[in-house]
Scaffold this motif. Structure first.
Motif, PDB file in Angstrom:
ATOM      1  N   ALA A   6       0.852  -1.194   0.000  1.00  0.00           N
ATOM      2  CA  ALA A   6       0.000   0.000   0.000  1.00  0.00           C
ATOM      3  C   ALA A   6       0.881   1.235   0.000  1.00  0.00           C
ATOM      4  CB  ALA A   6      -0.908   0.015   1.217  1.00  0.00           C
ATOM      5  N   HIS A   7       0.293   2.344  -0.434  1.00  0.00           N
ATOM      6  CA  HIS A   7       0.991   3.629  -0.377  1.00  0.00           C
ATOM      7  C   HIS A   7      -0.024   4.698   0.013  1.00  0.00           C
ATOM      8  CE1 HIS A   7       3.896   6.737  -1.182  1.00  0.00           C
ATOM      9  NE2 HIS A   7       3.016   7.352  -1.949  1.00  0.00           N
ATOM     10  N   TRP A   8      -0.044   5.039   1.285  1.00  0.00           N
ATOM     11  CA  TRP A   8      -0.931   6.049   1.835  1.00  0.00           C
ATOM     12  C   TRP A   8      -2.392   5.790   1.464  1.00  0.00           C
ATOM     13  CZ3 TRP A   8       0.156   9.532   5.555  1.00  0.00           C
ATOM     14  CH2 TRP A   8       1.509   9.704   5.871  1.00  0.00           C
ATOM     15  N   LYS A   9      -2.808   4.562   1.679  1.00  0.00           N
ATOM     16  CA  LYS A   9      -4.200   4.178   1.409  1.00  0.00           C
ATOM     17  C   LYS A   9      -5.063   4.620   2.595  1.00  0.00           C
ATOM     18  CE  LYS A   9      -7.025   0.106   0.628  1.00  0.00           C
ATOM     19  NZ  LYS A   9      -7.025  -1.356   0.611  1.00  0.00           N
ATOM     20  N   VAL A  35       0.236   3.481   5.409  1.00  0.00           N
ATOM     21  CA  VAL A  35       1.337   4.206   4.777  1.00  0.00           C
ATOM     22  C   VAL A  35       2.137   3.314   3.840  1.00  0.00           C
ATOM     23  CG1 VAL A  35       3.439   5.514   5.218  1.00  0.00           C
ATOM     24  CG2 VAL A  35       1.493   5.752   6.736  1.00  0.00           C
ATOM     25  N   GLY A  36       2.434   2.119   4.272  1.00  0.00           N
ATOM     26  CA  GLY A  36       3.241   1.208   3.473  1.00  0.00           C
ATOM     27  C   GLY A  36       3.455  -0.094   4.211  1.00  0.00           C
ATOM     28  N   THR A  37       4.024  -1.055   3.533  1.00  0.00           N
ATOM     29  CA  THR A  37       4.293  -2.365   4.116  1.00  0.00           C
ATOM     30  C   THR A  37       5.765  -2.696   3.913  1.00  0.00           C
ATOM     31  OG1 THR A  37       2.053  -3.082   3.622  1.00  0.00           O
ATOM     32  CG2 THR A  37       3.664  -4.808   4.034  1.00  0.00           C
ATOM     33  N   TRP A  55       3.433  13.111   0.052  1.00  0.00           N
ATOM     34  CA  TRP A  55       3.223  12.641   1.419  1.00  0.00           C
ATOM     35  C   TRP A  55       4.477  12.886   2.263  1.00  0.00           C
ATOM     36  CZ3 TRP A  55      -1.630  11.817   2.486  1.00  0.00           C
ATOM     37  CH2 TRP A  55      -2.495  11.501   1.436  1.00  0.00           C
ATOM     38  N   PRO A  56       4.309  13.145   3.558  1.00  0.00           N
ATOM     39  CA  PRO A  56       5.457  13.563   4.374  1.00  0.00           C
ATOM     40  C   PRO A  56       6.446  12.461   4.743  1.00  0.00           C
ATOM     41  CG  PRO A  56       3.493  13.461   5.724  1.00  0.00           C
ATOM     42  CD  PRO A  56       3.067  13.197   4.305  1.00  0.00           C
TER      43      PRO A  56
END
Length: 190
Positions: free
Chosen positions: A45-48, A61-63, A98-99
């Protein structure tokens, strides 16, 4: 899944990171971000966006893979002995809108401390879900080997068997305030 003691040096599991975004408390910071949860076995995922409640949002945010190493079993044991068992998420500044970007997830408190000392990355301590705690505990129990404490014995050995002052009498020196007069006379005799 039952672990067995094999020749594998490490084991890994994908773990997702959930961050919460809420409005900042000052006019200079529009949003405040904090890591709130871990998702064992999560997909990429990416900022889902997971949940939104007014101005507060939670994002996957991510895996990243949480890798447990056989040689770090002692550090995992230290982490498991805490009142609240936590994993450490290392975040680095994001390259897009995204930060943050997830750099690493670790259960080793020593490794997390090294990243925190660097100052370039943000290290957040996040409570582990019970399934993840059980997985880390099983790996640690399987690979931890208690090393007995052995106190070193002090050697009371002097090479020249004489100690008549501070300093080495074998080294000629013009003046040494710590040298005893007898050693200076012995050094002058042919």
């Amino acid at each position: 899944m039952r672990l067995t003691n094999t020749d594998t040096r490490s084991i890994e599991m994908p773990v997702g990171v959930v961050m919460q975004r809420r409005p900042g408390v000052t006019r200079w910071q529009k949003w405040a971000y904090s890591t709130v949860a871990l998702l064992p076995g999560a997909g990429p995922a990416h900022w889902k966006l997971l949940r939104e409640d007014g101005d507060v949002s939670e994002f996957h945010v991510g895996t990243r893979s949480l890798t447990l190493w056989r040689t770090d079993a002692e550090a995992y044991r230290i982490g498991l002995s805490e009142k609240t068992v936590c994993a450490y998420v290392v975040l680095q500044p994001g390259e897009d809108d995204w930060p943050y970007k997830v750099k690493l997830i670790t259960a080793n408190p020593h490794e997390a401390m090294q990243y925190a000392d660097g100052g370039e990355d943000l290290v957040e301590k996040v409570p582990m879900p019970p399934a993840l705690v059980a997985w880390v505990q099983e790996w640690t129990d399987l690979h931890f080997v208690e090393e007995p404490f052995v106190k070193r014995k002090r050697k009371r050995y002097h090479e020249d068997k004489a100690e008549d002052g501070i300093g080495d009498p074998r080294i000629a020196q013009a003046s040494d305030v710590y040298r005893a007069p007898s050693s200076a006379r012995q050094a002058r005799k042919p």
